[in-house]
Design an enzyme around this catalytic site. Sequence first.
Site: not given
Ligand code: AP5
Length: 235
Positions: A104, A143
């Site tokens: 990240r 979500r």
């Molecule tokens: P993390 O859990 O990694 O969250 P994020 O990167 O913010 O990503 P998300 O999980 O929110 O979204 P996603 O892209 O995975 O989407 P999803 O598939 O769920 O990180 C959380 C926290 O942890 C960070 O803020 C930080 O504090 C810490 N952290 C983690 N890793 C770190 C690192 N490497 N370094 C430092 N800190 C770190 O989909 C989202 C929604 O959209 C769902 O409801 C899904 O059903 C829907 N959806 C998905 N695809 C589609 C589509 N094609 N069409 C319509 N809806 C869809």
Amino acid sequence: MTLDERLSAIFTAKLDRAVIFLGPPGSGKGTQAKELAKTYGIPHLSTGDMLREHVSLGTPLGRLAKPLMEHGELVPDSVVLRMVAERIERPDCFHGFVFDGFPRTVTQAKYLGELLKQHGLKQPFVIFMVIGTSVLMKRMTGRRICQLCGEIYNIYDRPPKIDGICDNDGGELTHRPDDREEVVGPRLHAYEKQTAPLVTYYRRLGFLHDIDARKSVEEVKQDILQSVASIRGER
Ligand code: AP5
């Protein structure tokens, strides 16, 4: 032969590399990373899930991460890097793995490059989930996640058959604390400032593959499978 059958025939080969999902919060990284890992029979490594587990267990790492995550900030590189280095030592990672939410920062990416070399793995394949910010708020606030199996739903676009209950195992669906509207803004800000530079970093190295993440879940899945299948035999 259907497209799925043709693709699964291709997947008999070992991946032997890390696939990295890069994209803003809510772009669909977790949804697609799970599918890809299942297809190749390799682990899905989500640093967000690992950190959330530490938080729920109340470990020292979890106590450090909790307030940062609740405010949409990144956890320090040193902490995340140690956690990842330990995880990829395990035997299930010998033939590759799928990273979701890691690296990240450019520091994390450079360190990962060294780790992959040490483990004799090929160059990473980076999937960049291309999407505008306007749809992300709805994706995150809508979500819901199964407490038992981790299946990801969306109350607007991908609802469960019964409200609040997982279709797979009847588990309770929960809302992530950082999916509250007031935390989404800071998370997007952290992405732009600290993670978006990785797009240029990996593009320069020739590792980046753009995927249109605005399409439906199934369409995005097919695009990713085809893109990853195209790397067979590359080093
Ligand atoms: P993390 O859990 O990694 O969250 P994020 O990167 O913010 O990503 P998300 O999980 O929110 O979204 P996603 O892209 O995975 O989407 P999803 O598939 O769920 O990180 C959380 C926290 O942890 C960070 O803020 C930080 O504090 C810490 N952290 C983690 N890793 C770190 C690192 N490497 N370094 C430092 N800190 C770190 O989909 C989202 C929604 O959209 C769902 O409801 C899904 O059903 C829907 N959806 C998905 N695809 C589609 C589509 N094609 N069409 C319509 N809806 C869809």
